[in-house]
Design an enzyme around this catalytic site. Structure first.
Site, PDB file in Angstrom:
ATOM      1  CG  HIS A 199      -2.193  -0.733   0.884  1.00 12.20           C
ATOM      2  ND1 HIS A 199      -1.856  -2.436   1.317  1.00 12.20           N
ATOM      3  CD2 HIS A 199      -3.153  -1.356  -0.192  1.00 12.20           C
ATOM      4  CE1 HIS A 199      -2.815  -3.008   0.317  1.00 12.20           C
ATOM      5  NE2 HIS A 199      -3.969  -1.889   0.157  1.00 12.20           N
ATOM      6  NE  ARG A 306      -6.354   0.005  -1.501  1.00  8.80           N
ATOM      7  CZ  ARG A 306      -6.037   0.356  -2.981  1.00  8.80           C
ATOM      8  NH1 ARG A 306      -5.649   1.734  -3.452  1.00  8.80           N
ATOM      9  NH2 ARG A 306      -5.561  -1.256  -4.074  1.00  8.80           N
ATOM     10  NE  ARG A 342     -12.015  -2.230   0.623  1.00  8.39           N
ATOM     11  CZ  ARG A 342      -9.715  -2.008  -0.430  1.00  8.39           C
ATOM     12  NH1 ARG A 342     -10.200  -3.195  -1.203  1.00  8.39           N
ATOM     13  NH2 ARG A 342      -9.346  -1.056   0.295  1.00  8.39           N
ATOM     14  CD  GLU A 441      -9.394  -8.075  -1.882  1.00  9.58           C
ATOM     15  OE1 GLU A 441      -8.764  -7.565  -1.871  1.00  9.58           O
ATOM     16  OE2 GLU A 441     -10.306  -7.651  -0.413  1.00  9.58           O
ATOM     17  CG  ASN A 464      -3.089  -4.885  -6.075  1.00 11.45           C
ATOM     18  OD1 ASN A 464      -3.348  -4.726  -7.257  1.00 11.45           O
ATOM     19  ND2 ASN A 464      -4.033  -3.237  -5.257  1.00 11.45           N
ATOM     20  CG  ASP A 465      -5.533  -8.343  -1.415  1.00 11.19           C
ATOM     21  OD1 ASP A 465      -4.171  -8.575  -0.897  1.00 11.19           O
ATOM     22  OD2 ASP A 465      -5.704  -7.174  -0.547  1.00 11.19           O
ATOM     23  NE  ARG A 475      -1.431  -6.002  -1.722  1.00 13.36           N
ATOM     24  CZ  ARG A 475      -2.598  -4.802  -1.438  1.00 13.36           C
ATOM     25  NH1 ARG A 475      -3.893  -6.494  -0.977  1.00 13.36           N
ATOM     26  NH2 ARG A 475      -2.554  -3.857  -1.863  1.00 13.36           N
ATOM     27  CB  CYS A 512     -10.820  -2.018  -7.974  1.00 11.79           C
ATOM     28  SG  CYS A 512     -10.813  -2.946  -6.651  1.00 11.79           S
TER      29      CYS A 512
HETATM   30  C1  PEP Z   1      -6.631  -5.196  -4.013  1.00 10.40           C
HETATM   31  O1  PEP Z   1      -6.609  -6.389  -3.148  1.00 10.40           O
HETATM   32  O2  PEP Z   1      -6.660  -5.492  -5.786  1.00 10.40           O
HETATM   33  C2  PEP Z   1      -7.613  -3.920  -3.791  1.00 10.40           C
HETATM   34  C3  PEP Z   1      -7.568  -3.163  -4.432  1.00 10.40           C
HETATM   35  O3  PEP Z   1      -7.870  -3.996  -2.848  1.00 10.40           O
HETATM   36  P1  PEP Z   1      -5.772  -3.606  -1.826  1.00 10.40           P
HETATM   37  O4  PEP Z   1      -4.945  -3.141  -2.984  1.00 10.40           O
HETATM   38  O5  PEP Z   1      -6.775  -2.366  -0.502  1.00 10.40           O
HETATM   39  O6  PEP Z   1      -6.700  -4.838  -1.028  1.00 10.40           O
HETATM   40 MG    MG Z   2      -7.495  -5.791  -1.650  1.00  6.90          MG
END
Ligand code: PEP
Ligand code: MG
Length: 588
Positions: A199, A306, A342, A441, A464-465, A475, A512
C-alpha cells in the site's frame, strides 16, 4: 548546498514502484525517533561540533547517573541497573569515535552525525535474530533520544533540512508514513524494503510521487544532503550524478512532460475502443486530499474508496456523523459520477484495527476486511449508516472487501437492510436502491462467482490480493516479488471465470487492483471482457488513451489465445504485442 568532498556517481538498483523522475538532495531517515535537522559545516568548525558532541554526551551521562541514584533510593538496585547499561552505551569509545569521524568526514552538524551513526547501529541491531539483543534496541533508542535532546538545535548556518525539497530515503515506510508525508517537500522516495503492490507503493502512485522500493544497497550508508536522482521508471536511485547523467534525466523529464500534457488534453474524451466498446474508467482514492487530482484526471468517478485510511490519524474509525461528512464531501464533489465506497479493509499491510494488539503471524490470512466488520457489528453499522447518509448526496455504491463466501455477503447485506430500515424510521434521506457489490480478491470468491453473482449488483476484482492468494506470494515481500505474476494462467482464468459468471447474471465486472493501471495489460483485460477499470488518479489519462487506441475484437481474439497459453510470460507477451502496436509511445 555544500558538498563535503567530490564523489563519483553511484547507482542503486531497486524496483520501480511509482513512475516519475525527481532530482534533489537526499534525506535519509530511519525508524525510531525523529531526525534532527541536518546542515553542512565549514571544515574549521569540525572541532567545535566535536566539542558539542562531548558536551551532550557528558550531560546525558550526568542525567542518567542522577536518575540511577534516585531510582536506587526508591526501588533498590535491580531497577536502577538499567541506567548503568545506558551509561555504558555512552562510554562506548567505538561508537563515540565513529560519530567524531562522521562529523569530520561528512562535515555535518554533531547532532545529525550522532543520529546517523546511531541509526546505523540500531538498524544493525534490528536485523539480529536474537530476541534479547533485538529488544535492547529500545534502550539504545532511549539513550540516543536523550543525547539529542541535550544538543542545542538552534545553531546558525543551517543550509538545508527536511523542510526543503528532498528525496526521502528510508529503510522502510509504512502506508501511514506515506499517506502523511509532506508532499510539497518529498519529491520522491526510495526504500530498502517494500514491493510494487504494497500500500506504500500504491499510495505513491496515487499521489504521483516517484518511488523506488527494494533498493539493492543499504540506506544506512547513504548520507543526507548527497545530490541524487530518483528514477521511478526504471527503479534507480543515483547518488552524486555526473553532469552527463543530470542532463540525460533533465531531457527525459521534458519528454515525459510533453506526453503528459498531450494526454491531459484528451482526458475528457470518451473511453471507448475504436470499434465502439465503452469502458468505465474511474479512480481509486484513499484520502479526500486526492479529490482535486481525481477531478483533473478525467476519471468518471471513484471505483474504489479505501475507507480504512480514515484510521490514519486515529485509533478507531470516526463515528457515524464524522464518516458521513467525509463520504458526503467525496460524493458531492464528484457528482454526477459514481463513488464506490468500500467498507473497512484494515489489516494485512494496512493500518491495524482494534482489538489486535499482538502481531499476527499471517496478517494477510487473518483479521482483515469484512471479517473485522462482521465481528464488530456496532462499528460496521456506523459505517453503513454513514455510507447511506452520503448516498442522499449523489451516486453511491457500497462494496465489501475480502469476501470468501456467500454467508459473508448475506450478513453484509442484512446490515445494509437493517440500517436502511433504521434510517427510514428516523426520516433520514438515503438511496433505497443503493447498489451493493463485492471485491473478488480471494480465489474462493472467484471460483464461486456464479453463486455470488446472484446476490450482488457488481463485482470489482482486487487483483493485488487475488494474485497473492492464488499463487501464494506475499504481495509485500521483495524476496518473492519475482513470483508475483499478474498474467499467471491461474489468475487470468479466475478473472475470466468471474466475468463470465457476472455476465450470465446480468451484473458488471470491474478491476480495481493495480493491474487495471498497467497499460501493458489493458489489451488483455479488455479482451477478457472487463467493463470498468479503476486506477490511481495519475494513471487515468494514460489508461484512457490506451483504451481509445485499441480494438475490442482484436483484444478478444488475443485474450482467447492467452487463455490457452501455458505461461505467464507468454501471456504478457501477447498483451504487450498489442500494446506496442497501438501505443508504443505511452509505454515506459
Ligand atoms: C486489491 O486487493 O486488489 C485491492 C484493490 O484492494 P487493496 O489493495 O486495498 O487490498
Ligand atoms: Mg485487496
Amino acid at each position: 548546498m555544500v558538498k563535503a568532498h567530490d564523489e563519483s556517481e553511484v547507482v542503486y538498483l531497486g524496483i520501480a514502484a511509482s513512475p516519475g523522475i525527481a532530482i534533489s538532495p537526499v534525506h535519509v531517515i530511519a525508524r525510531g525517533f525523529k531526525a534532527p535537522d541536518v546542515y553542512a559545516i565549514e571544515e574549521s568548525l569540525v572541532p567545535h561540533e566535536q566539542a558539542r558532541l562531548n558536551e551532550a554526551l557528558e550531560q546525558t551521562k550526568k542525567q542518567l547517573i542522577d536518575l540511577q541514584k534516585r531510582l536506587e533510593n526508591l526501588t533498590g538496585d535491580n531497577e536502577a541497573a538499567i541506567f548503568e547499561a545506558h551509561v555504558m552505551i555512552l562510554e562506548d569509545r567505538n561508537l563515540v569515535n565513529r560519530v567524531m569521524e562522521a562529523i569530520a568526514d561528512r562535515q555535518q552538524n554533531a547532532e545529525y552525525a550522532f543520529y546517523a551513526v546511531m541509526q546505523n547501529f540500531l538498524e544493525a541491531m534490528r536485523r539480529i535474530h536474537d530476541p534479547y539483543l533485538r529488544e535492547r534496541t529500545a534502550d539504545i533508542e532511549d539513550v540516543a533520544q536523550r543525547v539529542l535532546r541535550n544538543f542545542d538545535a538552534n545553531d546558525d548556518g543551517r543550509v538545508s533540512g527536511p523542510d526543503d525539497a528532498h528525496l526521502l530515503i528510508a529503510y522502510d515506510l509504512s502506508p501511514s508514513d506515506t499517506a502523511s508525508m509532506n508532499r510539497r517537500h518529498v519529491l520522491g522516495f526510495a526504500t530498502e524494503l517494500g514491493s510494487v503492490n504494497s500500500h506504500t507503493a500504491i499510495l505513491a502512485r496515487s499521489f504521483g510521487i516517484p518511488a523506488v522500493v527494494g533498493l539493492d544497497g543499504s540506506v544506512i550508508d547513504m548520507v543526507t544532503l548527497t545530490p541524487g536522482i530518483l528514477d521511478g521508471y526504471s527503479g534507480k536511485l543515483i547518488l552524486h550524478p555526473t553532469a552527463e547523467t543530470l542532463a540525460r534525466y533533465r531531457k527525459l523529464i521534458e519528454q515525459k512532460e510533453q506526453i503528459r500534457s498531450s494526454l491531459n488534453a484528451k482526458r475528457n474524451a470518451a473511453t471507448e475502443t475504436i470499434d465502439g466498446r465503452e469502458l468505465m474508467l474511474s479512480a481509486n482514492i484513499e484520502i479526500v486530499e486526492e479529490l482535486p487530482m481525481v477531478k483533473r484526471s478525467g476519471a468518471k468517478g471513484v471505483g474504489l474508496y479505501r475507507t480504512e485510511f480514515l484510521l490514519l490519524n486515529a485509533d478507531e474509525m470516526p463515528d457515524e456523523l464524522e464518516q458521513a461528512k467525509v463520504y458526503s464531501q467525496v460524493v458531492s464533489e464528484l457528482k454526477p459520477h459514481r463513488v464506490i465506497i468500500r467498507t473497512l479493509d484494515a489489516g494485512g499491510d494496512k493500518l491495524p484495527v482494534e482489538p489486535l494488539t499482538d502481531q499476527e503471524p499471517n496478517p494477510f490470512l487473518g483479521w482483515r476486511g469484512i471479517r473485522v466488520s462482521l465481528a464488530r457489528p456496532a462499528m460496521f453499522r456506523e459505517q453503513i449508516r454513514a455510507i447511506l447518509r452520503a448516498s442522499a448526496h449523489g451516486k453511491v455504491s457500497v462494496m465489501f472487501p475480502m469476501i470468501s463466501g456467500l454467508s459473508e455477503v448475506w450478513r453484509g447485506k442484512e446490515m445494509v437492510k437493517r440500517c436502511m430500515d433504521e434510517l427510514e424510521k428516523e426520516n433520514i434521506a438515503f438511496d433505497a436502491e443503493l447498489p451493493v457489490g463485492v471485491m473478488i480478491e480471494v480465489p474462493a470468491a472467484a471460483i464461486c462467482a456464479d453463486l455470488l453473482a446472484k446476490e450482488v449488483d457488481f463485482f470489482s476484482i482486487g487483483t493485488n490480493d487475488l494474485i497473492q492468494y492464488t499463487v501464494a506470494v506475499d504481495r509485500v515481500n521483495p524476496h518473492v516479488a519475482e513470483l508475483y505474476r499478474p498474467t499467471h494462467p491461474a489468475v487470468i482464468r479466475l478473472i475470466k471465470r468471474t466475468i463470465d459468471a457476472a455476465t450470465e447474471h446480468g451484473i458488471w465486472t470491474g478491476i480495481c487492483g493495480e493491474v487495471a493501471g498497467d497499460i501493458r495489460l489493458t489489451p488483455l483485460l479488455i479482451g477478457l471482457g472487463i467493463e470498468e477499470l479503476s486506477v490511481g488518479p495519475q494513471q487515468v489519462p494514460r489508461v484512457g488513451q490506451a483504451i481509445r487506441s485499441l480494438s475490442y475484437a482484436e483484444c478478444a481474439a488475443m485474450s482467447d489465445e492467452a487463455l490457452r497459453h501455458p505461461r505467464s510470460q507468454g501471456i504478457l507477451d501477447l498483451s504487450m504485442a498489442l500494446a506496442r502496436k497501438h501505443y508504443a509511445d505511452l509505454l515506459d
